[in-house]
Structure formats: structure tokens, C-alpha cells
Design an enzyme around this catalytic site. Sequence first.
Site, PDB file in Angstrom:
ATOM      1  N   ASN A 116      15.516   5.499 -14.670  1.00 52.59           N
ATOM      2  CA  ASN A 116      15.710   5.350 -13.231  1.00 52.59           C
ATOM      3  C   ASN A 116      17.164   5.592 -12.833  1.00 52.59           C
ATOM      4  O   ASN A 116      17.454   6.314 -11.874  1.00 52.59           O
ATOM      5  CB  ASN A 116      15.292   3.946 -12.777  1.00 52.59           C
ATOM      6  CG  ASN A 116      13.792   3.779 -12.670  1.00 52.59           C
ATOM      7  OD1 ASN A 116      13.260   2.744 -13.055  1.00 52.59           O
ATOM      8  ND2 ASN A 116      13.090   4.765 -12.147  1.00 52.59           N
TER       9      ASN A 116
ATOM     10  N   GLU B 143      16.178   0.521  -3.473  1.00 51.17           N
ATOM     11  CA  GLU B 143      16.192  -0.529  -4.492  1.00 51.17           C
ATOM     12  C   GLU B 143      17.565  -0.535  -5.144  1.00 51.17           C
ATOM     13  O   GLU B 143      17.828   0.254  -6.047  1.00 51.17           O
ATOM     14  CB  GLU B 143      15.133  -0.254  -5.553  1.00 51.17           C
ATOM     15  CG  GLU B 143      13.707  -0.402  -5.079  1.00 51.17           C
ATOM     16  CD  GLU B 143      12.727  -0.092  -6.193  1.00 51.17           C
ATOM     17  OE1 GLU B 143      12.041  -1.018  -6.651  1.00 51.17           O
ATOM     18  OE2 GLU B 143      12.636   1.072  -6.594  1.00 51.17           O
TER      19      GLU B 143
ATOM     20  N   SER C  42      11.349   7.716  -6.021  1.00 47.77           N
ATOM     21  CA  SER C  42      10.968   6.761  -4.980  1.00 47.77           C
ATOM     22  C   SER C  42      12.177   6.348  -4.150  1.00 47.77           C
ATOM     23  O   SER C  42      12.054   6.086  -2.950  1.00 47.77           O
ATOM     24  CB  SER C  42      10.297   5.538  -5.598  1.00 47.77           C
ATOM     25  OG  SER C  42      11.177   4.868  -6.481  1.00 47.77           O
TER      26      SER C  42
ATOM     27  N   ALA D  64       0.825  -1.213   0.000  1.00 40.49           N
ATOM     28  CA  ALA D  64       0.000   0.000   0.000  1.00 40.49           C
ATOM     29  C   ALA D  64       0.854   1.255   0.000  1.00 40.49           C
ATOM     30  O   ALA D  64       0.541   2.236   0.658  1.00 40.49           O
ATOM     31  CB  ALA D  64      -0.933  -0.008   1.208  1.00 40.49           C
ATOM     32  N   GLY D  65       1.946   1.220  -0.763  1.00 42.47           N
ATOM     33  CA  GLY D  65       2.743   2.420  -0.938  1.00 42.47           C
ATOM     34  C   GLY D  65       2.072   3.383  -1.897  1.00 42.47           C
ATOM     35  O   GLY D  65       0.889   3.220  -2.261  1.00 42.47           O
ATOM     36  N   ALA D  66       2.809   4.386  -2.338  1.00 40.43           N
ATOM     37  CA  ALA D  66       2.214   5.429  -3.175  1.00 40.43           C
ATOM     38  C   ALA D  66       1.745   4.879  -4.516  1.00 40.43           C
ATOM     39  O   ALA D  66       0.624   5.165  -4.963  1.00 40.43           O
ATOM     40  CB  ALA D  66       3.233   6.552  -3.377  1.00 40.43           C
TER      41      ALA D  66
ATOM     42  N   ASN E  75      10.812  -1.622 -10.296  1.00 40.85           N
ATOM     43  CA  ASN E  75      11.827  -1.003 -11.140  1.00 40.85           C
ATOM     44  C   ASN E  75      13.027  -1.927 -11.291  1.00 40.85           C
ATOM     45  O   ASN E  75      13.273  -2.800 -10.462  1.00 40.85           O
ATOM     46  CB  ASN E  75      12.292   0.322 -10.530  1.00 40.85           C
ATOM     47  CG  ASN E  75      11.241   1.407 -10.622  1.00 40.85           C
ATOM     48  OD1 ASN E  75      10.534   1.509 -11.627  1.00 40.85           O
ATOM     49  ND2 ASN E  75      11.132   2.226  -9.584  1.00 40.85           N
TER      50      ASN E  75
ATOM     51  N   LYS F 299      13.001   1.977 -19.209  1.00 47.66           N
ATOM     52  CA  LYS F 299      12.669   2.546 -17.898  1.00 47.66           C
ATOM     53  C   LYS F 299      13.899   2.552 -16.981  1.00 47.66           C
ATOM     54  O   LYS F 299      14.130   3.516 -16.234  1.00 47.66           O
ATOM     55  CB  LYS F 299      11.534   1.738 -17.263  1.00 47.66           C
ATOM     56  CG  LYS F 299      11.169   2.161 -15.820  1.00 47.66           C
ATOM     57  CD  LYS F 299      10.465   3.496 -15.767  1.00 47.66           C
ATOM     58  CE  LYS F 299      10.156   3.948 -14.341  1.00 47.66           C
ATOM     59  NZ  LYS F 299       9.214   3.057 -13.647  1.00 47.66           N
TER      60      LYS F 299
ATOM     61  N   GLY G 189       1.205   1.595  -5.385  1.00 49.52           N
ATOM     62  CA  GLY G 189       0.172   0.581  -5.184  1.00 49.52           C
ATOM     63  C   GLY G 189      -1.165   1.182  -4.804  1.00 49.52           C
ATOM     64  O   GLY G 189      -2.222   0.753  -5.295  1.00 49.52           O
TER      65      GLY G 189
END
Length: 321
Positions: free
Chosen positions: A203, A274, A262, A8-10, A102, A199, A12
Site C-alpha cells: 500500500n 486513509e 483506493s 457498500a463501497g467497491a 488497510n 500488505k 464491501g
Amino acid sequence: MRICVFGAGAVGGNLAVRLALAGNEVSLVARGAALAAINSDGLQVLAGDDVLEARLSASDDPASLGAQDAVIVAAKAHQLPAFAATAAPLLHRDTLVVFAQNGIPWWYPAAGLQPLLDPDGAVEHVVGRERSTGAVIYSANAKLAPNIIRNTSPQRNRLTIAAVDPGSQARVAQLRRVLRAAGIESPDTDDLRAAIWQKLIGNASVSVLSFLDERTSREVFDDAWLGPAGAAIAEELAAVARAECLAVDAARAAPAPGHFSSMLQDSRAGRPIEAAALLTAPQMIARQHGIATPCFDLLCGLAYGKAARLQAQARATADLG
């Protein structure tokens, strides 16, 4: 469609609200303050001038949510072992599991990556490639409160998906239609690996620099010094992707104004960054092709060094507390 968003992060949370408002039966795996706030007051997304609100079933116990038609894993790549440990109750034979992370994904076909990206083969064992759906997400979001999300790219919420195993292509096409009906772009793709590297280039050449410099992604992109440095990193990674026989270039779209990457958001919240999927895995693939990546290597060293310092500071603060 019965859909569970795991995390339930930003990102999600934004996906969950949009899918729920489109009439899908959406649930969330959440924990701590986010779980309490969502169960009490629902989940809210601020997207431009629009306020999107939804009441969702949320739990920290996936077994209480039951088997799903699709599970969107919105946790970070280094959290996949925790997902694998609890995911089984969400799955039936035809469940699609969308890995919206990512970097290089756990299923990527390159030698030597599994110990790094899927330790002990836990994800492959629990989910399997036949249920796995690769994904590339473009959606800029930030948490304002445990159950309030700011979507800073309201005109661009895109989830590109493709089947890892050809046998699930028809189900993936159905999920793509569900995403589109929820206002989430989901274009067809002939080669998801190329989209993953495109992508990844953005990143690595912008988001990681945002983490290091602690400014917005757009400020880093436009900076007189860091902008060209990012472009050099992008050129190196594009060369690696081409060695993988992928049609990828070093072009980078300008990030949304005002958005912190993120990775920077995670570091400021005291969460791990990450690193393996975004940094180490591309380095390993470059070495396999014999391609030198000096600018990217420097970026990796600086990012790992800063992450180690932040972890040491956190430990020292905890010891003092």
C-alpha cells in the site's frame, strides 16, 4: 451464515455479492445513492467476463438489520468511530467483527496507537477484542455506478482473517470456511501481524504513490523513477516490521493492470484519504524502534500535503457555491 457488510463501497459490495450468491443471509449498511440503487435494482459485480448479481437487504439503520453471526467492516479506518457509534444492534455475544481495513489496525499491540486509531476507545468499548477479527484483504475493485462494481482482480479475491482474542478461534475457522465456499480465498495464517505489514508495504510503496502521481498502481510500479522509489520505501518498512519480530520482506507483487488505488479513488470522489493507519501509525512504530525512514517520511509529507490542498480546494469551491 447471517452476515452484514458495513460499508457498500467497491470492496464491501464485491464481498457482499459473492457471499450472498453462496447462500448466506447477507445484508448491507449503505447510505445515499448506493442505498437507493441497491434497494431498487440490487447489486452487481463485473468480474472479468462474469456478471454477478444479488438482491440484498440494505439499510442506513443497522438496528433494522438485527444481530449477525459476522459483521465485515468494509469502511475505511478513519470511519471506525462512525461504525462504533451505530454497531451495537448488529452484535450479540458471539458475533465476529472483521476489520477489513488497510494499514495498522486499531487493535495492533504497540504503545500510543489507540488515540490515533481508536479515538476515545469507542471500538474497543462497543466491539471488544473478544469479538474482533483481524483481516488483510487483496481485492482490486472500483465503483462504476452506485450499485455496479468492477472487480479488476477476478482471479484474486482474498480475505485473510485471524482471531484477535484466542477464544474466538473456532468461530473464525468457521467464517474462513464460509469465505472459501463463496470463492473468496481465506488462507490459514500463523501470524496475521506479518500479513498486515506485508500488505502495508504494498500500500505505502505503490498505492500512496498512485495517489500522488494520479496514475494506475501498475503504471507507478513499472515507472523507471517511481518504481525504485517505491522499492526503497518497501525496504524501510520491512526493516520496521523485522524490528517487530515479524518475518516480512520487501517483496511486492505487481498490481492488477488498470486499477487505480483506493486512495486515489477516494481523493477523486472528494473523500478523505486513509492516512493515520497507512502513514502516521507506521511512522510512530518506526520511531519507537529508533529506525530512520527518510523515504517513507518524504512520502508521508507529500501525501499529507496533497490531502490538505485538496481539502482547501473543496472548501473554497463550497464557499463559492
